[in-house]
Design a protein around this motif. Structure first.
Motif, PDB file in Angstrom:
ATOM      1  N   UNK A 239      35.979  25.129 -10.998  1.00 39.77           N
ATOM      2  CA  UNK A 239      35.010  25.746 -10.098  1.00 39.77           C
ATOM      3  C   UNK A 239      33.735  24.925 -10.137  1.00 39.77           C
ATOM      4  N   UNK A 240      33.227  24.584  -8.973  1.00 39.52           N
ATOM      5  CA  UNK A 240      32.047  23.726  -8.873  1.00 39.52           C
ATOM      6  C   UNK A 240      30.990  24.458  -8.040  1.00 39.52           C
ATOM      7  N   UNK A 241      29.893  24.840  -8.689  1.00 41.49           N
ATOM      8  CA  UNK A 241      28.792  25.474  -7.995  1.00 41.49           C
ATOM      9  C   UNK A 241      27.776  24.430  -7.577  1.00 41.49           C
ATOM     10  N   UNK A 242      27.581  24.270  -6.268  1.00 35.65           N
ATOM     11  CA  UNK A 242      26.797  23.159  -5.733  1.00 35.65           C
ATOM     12  C   UNK A 242      25.800  23.645  -4.692  1.00 35.65           C
ATOM     13  N   UNK A 243      24.667  22.941  -4.596  1.00 34.12           N
ATOM     14  CA  UNK A 243      23.778  23.175  -3.457  1.00 34.12           C
ATOM     15  C   UNK A 243      24.421  22.611  -2.199  1.00 34.12           C
ATOM     16  N   UNK A 244      24.908  21.381  -2.287  1.00 33.57           N
ATOM     17  CA  UNK A 244      25.663  20.768  -1.200  1.00 33.57           C
ATOM     18  C   UNK A 244      26.598  19.752  -1.834  1.00 33.57           C
ATOM     19  N   UNK A 245      27.497  19.206  -1.047  1.00 33.35           N
ATOM     20  CA  UNK A 245      28.499  18.310  -1.616  1.00 33.35           C
ATOM     21  C   UNK A 245      27.873  16.978  -2.020  1.00 33.35           C
ATOM     22  N   UNK A 246      28.119  16.519  -3.256  1.00 31.05           N
ATOM     23  CA  UNK A 246      27.553  15.245  -3.729  1.00 31.05           C
ATOM     24  C   UNK A 246      28.378  14.077  -3.207  1.00 31.05           C
ATOM     25  N   UNK A 247      27.839  13.357  -2.269  1.00 28.92           N
ATOM     26  CA  UNK A 247      28.614  12.301  -1.618  1.00 28.92           C
ATOM     27  C   UNK A 247      27.816  11.007  -1.474  1.00 28.92           C
ATOM     28  N   UNK A 248      26.878  10.770  -2.390  1.00 27.61           N
ATOM     29  CA  UNK A 248      26.125   9.511  -2.361  1.00 27.61           C
ATOM     30  C   UNK A 248      27.020   8.358  -2.801  1.00 27.61           C
ATOM     31  N   UNK A 249      26.733   7.177  -2.287  1.00 26.60           N
ATOM     32  CA  UNK A 249      27.451   5.986  -2.755  1.00 26.60           C
ATOM     33  C   UNK A 249      27.038   5.701  -4.200  1.00 26.60           C
ATOM     34  N   UNK A 250      28.000   5.357  -5.027  1.00 27.23           N
ATOM     35  CA  UNK A 250      27.702   5.116  -6.436  1.00 27.23           C
ATOM     36  C   UNK A 250      28.666   4.077  -6.993  1.00 27.23           C
ATOM     37  N   UNK A 251      28.270   3.525  -8.123  1.00 25.61           N
ATOM     38  CA  UNK A 251      29.187   2.783  -8.982  1.00 25.61           C
ATOM     39  C   UNK A 251      29.072   3.389 -10.368  1.00 25.61           C
ATOM     40  N   UNK A 295      40.901  23.581  -7.092  1.00 22.94           N
ATOM     41  CA  UNK A 295      39.460  23.449  -7.300  1.00 22.94           C
ATOM     42  C   UNK A 295      38.711  24.303  -6.277  1.00 22.94           C
ATOM     43  N   UNK A 296      37.699  25.012  -6.768  1.00 26.30           N
ATOM     44  CA  UNK A 296      36.871  25.846  -5.916  1.00 26.30           C
ATOM     45  C   UNK A 296      35.480  25.211  -5.790  1.00 26.30           C
ATOM     46  N   UNK A 297      34.901  25.335  -4.605  1.00 21.00           N
ATOM     47  CA  UNK A 297      33.550  24.823  -4.355  1.00 21.00           C
ATOM     48  C   UNK A 297      32.704  25.963  -3.797  1.00 21.00           C
ATOM     49  N   UNK A 298      31.803  26.486  -4.634  1.00 21.06           N
ATOM     50  CA  UNK A 298      30.857  27.516  -4.208  1.00 21.06           C
ATOM     51  C   UNK A 298      29.558  26.809  -3.827  1.00 21.06           C
ATOM     52  N   UNK A 299      29.263  26.796  -2.541  1.00 21.58           N
ATOM     53  CA  UNK A 299      28.256  25.871  -2.022  1.00 21.58           C
ATOM     54  C   UNK A 299      27.171  26.608  -1.239  1.00 21.58           C
ATOM     55  N   UNK A 300      25.906  26.243  -1.501  1.00 18.52           N
ATOM     56  CA  UNK A 300      24.834  26.623  -0.609  1.00 18.52           C
ATOM     57  C   UNK A 300      23.722  27.497  -1.118  1.00 18.52           C
ATOM     58  N   UNK A 301      23.808  28.124  -2.314  1.00 15.79           N
ATOM     59  CA  UNK A 301      22.666  28.948  -2.732  1.00 15.79           C
ATOM     60  C   UNK A 301      21.490  28.101  -3.196  1.00 15.79           C
ATOM     61  N   UNK A 302      20.311  28.625  -3.041  1.00 20.47           N
ATOM     62  CA  UNK A 302      19.120  28.023  -3.626  1.00 20.47           C
ATOM     63  C   UNK A 302      18.729  28.921  -4.798  1.00 20.47           C
ATOM     64  N   UNK A 321      18.831  32.814  -3.589  1.00 21.14           N
ATOM     65  CA  UNK A 321      18.813  33.132  -2.161  1.00 21.14           C
ATOM     66  C   UNK A 321      19.768  32.204  -1.408  1.00 21.14           C
ATOM     67  N   UNK A 322      19.772  32.318  -0.097  1.00 23.42           N
ATOM     68  CA  UNK A 322      20.632  31.507   0.758  1.00 23.42           C
ATOM     69  C   UNK A 322      19.914  30.215   1.105  1.00 23.42           C
ATOM     70  N   UNK A 323      20.512  29.085   0.752  1.00 23.49           N
ATOM     71  CA  UNK A 323      19.931  27.793   1.104  1.00 23.49           C
ATOM     72  C   UNK A 323      20.270  27.410   2.538  1.00 23.49           C
ATOM     73  N   UNK A 324      19.508  26.476   3.084  1.00 20.58           N
ATOM     74  CA  UNK A 324      19.719  26.092   4.491  1.00 20.58           C
ATOM     75  C   UNK A 324      19.961  24.595   4.638  1.00 20.58           C
ATOM     76  N   UNK A 325      20.730  24.023   3.680  1.00 22.17           N
ATOM     77  CA  UNK A 325      21.090  22.627   3.781  1.00 22.17           C
ATOM     78  C   UNK A 325      22.132  22.407   4.888  1.00 22.17           C
ATOM     79  N   UNK A 326      22.177  21.179   5.384  1.00 19.41           N
ATOM     80  CA  UNK A 326      23.250  20.787   6.298  1.00 19.41           C
ATOM     81  C   UNK A 326      24.391  20.186   5.466  1.00 19.41           C
ATOM     82  N   UNK A 327      25.593  20.690   5.639  1.00 17.28           N
ATOM     83  CA  UNK A 327      26.704  20.337   4.760  1.00 17.28           C
ATOM     84  C   UNK A 327      27.762  19.436   5.388  1.00 17.28           C
ATOM     85  N   UNK A 328      27.863  19.407   6.702  1.00 17.57           N
ATOM     86  CA  UNK A 328      29.055  18.836   7.328  1.00 17.57           C
ATOM     87  C   UNK A 328      29.273  17.368   6.969  1.00 17.57           C
ATOM     88  N   UNK A 329      28.245  16.541   7.085  1.00 16.16           N
ATOM     89  CA  UNK A 329      28.459  15.102   6.887  1.00 16.16           C
ATOM     90  C   UNK A 329      28.780  14.781   5.435  1.00 16.16           C
TER      91      UNK A 329
END
Length: 473
Positions: A239-251, A295-302, A321-329
């Protein structure tokens, strides 16, 4: 005053809904695959001395309602006596009309305790005394309480640094017939933005795995070790509690440098923290795939928006509370990389912002691959959405965009075992209400047995097949 609304046909407003519920949903076993119950309480068969301990000790839903009703914090999370706190909750309940707490409260009193009186200031003392008398009996110890709810599987939420001692005890206890499994929740491995808390947690993880964690490689090895330990005691979910999906380029090299700086106590900037989180999360979800976990992704709370309450009460104080991030990309990048590399595990996506319901449902459907029915699930209505309007919206969008037939059902997401008596029944009645209306209106065929097989699948059968828990074949 009696809760006359809780008749056997509560929420079931058509003959078809009533037939669906009573013939196909009622009595189905509960597979509660996401909750925050204490494995220690189950293993030790905790006896709650008062209904206050059972109901108000950790329930931030009730805390928020009490604060909204003008109740001083001393009676919410403070040092008031158990009866004083319960009495203030009883003061609040009549004002929860049209909030799901009103229905959940009375379902729990009725289904768990056999009490059909309305909780109010005039009934508070009698209900307090009656429930406390029952709580002192063997039927109301933690273990038997869970059994009586109809649960056959409950999945707790556990940090990688937790000992798993109580899960091992339960696993080796042949006298208890509810399967209690851990869920791997590694959120604190991502918390590099708070150097003090992060380093304290790293030390705990190091102690648990008997290693010094000084490099990024050390961290991944420690997490892998705990992932293995969780699997050995029956864990089949992360289970992954996230503000938004972590998708930055990394090494891994850049993540290593950021980690090592953080271990010296240096502050980590926003961009570096995002890069580090993306690297860790990527490695974690690869572990999930390798084990065949869901795997579960609980996404979006602030989280912790009220500093005063956070400092006074601590985390989970009821000020998220409810966050207002944009998640799609970011969500698309996250899942696309895993899909391209062939390491995308079965996944359940939860959103907390109602505006994101269609976004999450459409994204989940874009990554199914034919390997497993419902591989990418839009998860049940969660947190601020787990009320009748949110559930109906969930069922509608899931039906519009995907296959309702493959949905794996409801969860309690609760810290109280009493929620097992209310939230699954509430959801099942809402499900049968929606399908019954469609049959009644001629939108669906009047084949009760056929539609009933869908109800039965959503209530329990799909979850058994999807999660593949030990002993639940």
């Amino acid at each position: 005053m009696r809760t006359s609304i809780l008749s056997k046909d509560f929420l079931l407003d058509t003959p078809e809904a009533r037939r669906l519920y009573h013939n196909f949903a009622a009595g189905q076993p509960i597979i509660d695959y996401h909750n925050h119950l204490s494995a220690a309480d189950v293993a030790n068969d905790r006896i709650h001395e008062t209904i206050t301990q059972l109901w108000l000790e950790t329930d931030h839903y009730k805390w928020r309602a009490m604060r909204a009703n003008g109740i001083d914090e001393a009676y919410v999370t403070g040092d008031a006596s158990d009866y004083e706190r319960f009495a203030r909750w009883a003061d609040t309940v009549p004002h929860t009309i049209r909030n799901p707490l009103f229905h959940w409260t009375h379902l729990e009193l009725d289904r768990a305790f056999g009490i059909d009186a309305m909780l109010s200031p005039s009934t508070a003392r009698d209900i307090y005394n009656r429930t406390n008398e029952l709580l002192a009996t063997p039927e109301f110890g933690m273990r038997r309480l869970i059994e009586r709810s109809g649960a056959v599987v409950v999945c707790t939420t556990d940090d990688p640094a937790d000992s798993l001692e109580y899960h091992r005890r339960l696993r080796n206890d042949d006298t208890y017939h509810v399967n209690v499994f851990p869920t791997f929740r590694p959120d604190r491995a991502l918390g590099i933005h708070d150097a003090k808390s992060f380093n304290e947690w790293i030390e705990r993880l190091g102690e648990r795995t008997n290693r010094d964690i000084t490099t990024f490689s050390d961290l991944l090895q420690a997490l892998q070790s705990r992932h293995d330990d969780f699997h050995d005691v029956g864990c089949r979910l992360a289970d992954h509690g996230l503000e938004t999906f972590p998708a930055a380029d990394f090494t891994d090299r850049s993540a290593s440098s950021i980690f090592e700086n953080a271990r010296t106590g240096s502050a980590v900037g926003v961009d570096d923290a995002a890069l580090y989180r993306s690297a860790v999360c990527y490695h974690l979800v690869r572990m999930n795939h390798e084990k065949g976990w869901v795997q579960q992704f609980h996404v979006g709370p602030i989280r912790n928006v009220n500093t005063r309450l956070r400092e006074q009460v601590g985390a989970d104080a009821g000020c998220d509370a409810i966050g207002d991030w944009n998640h799609a990309s970011s969500m698309a990048r996250f899942f696309d990389r895993l899909d391209r590399e062939g390491v995308l595990a079965r996944s359940i996506l939860y959103n907390v912002n109602p505006r994101d319901t269609a976004v999450f449902t459409a994204m989940a459907g874009s990554f199914n691959d034919g390997s497993t029915p419902g591989k990418m699930q839009y998860g049940p209505a969660w947190w601020y959405l787990d009320q009748m309007n949110g559930m109906i919206e969930h069922l509608n969008v899931l039906s519009d965009f995907g296959l309702l037939r493959r949905f794996v059902g409801m969860v309690t997401d609760s810290r109280s075992p009493l929620s097992l008596f209310s939230r699954h029944e509430y959801f099942r009645r809402v499900l049968c209400r929606a399908l019954g209306r469609d049959i009644h209106d001629g939108i669906l065929p009047a084949d009760i047995d056929w539609i009933g097989s869908l109800v039965r699948a959503i209530c329990s059968e799909n979850a058994r097949a999807f999660f593949r828990f030990e002993g639940e074949d």
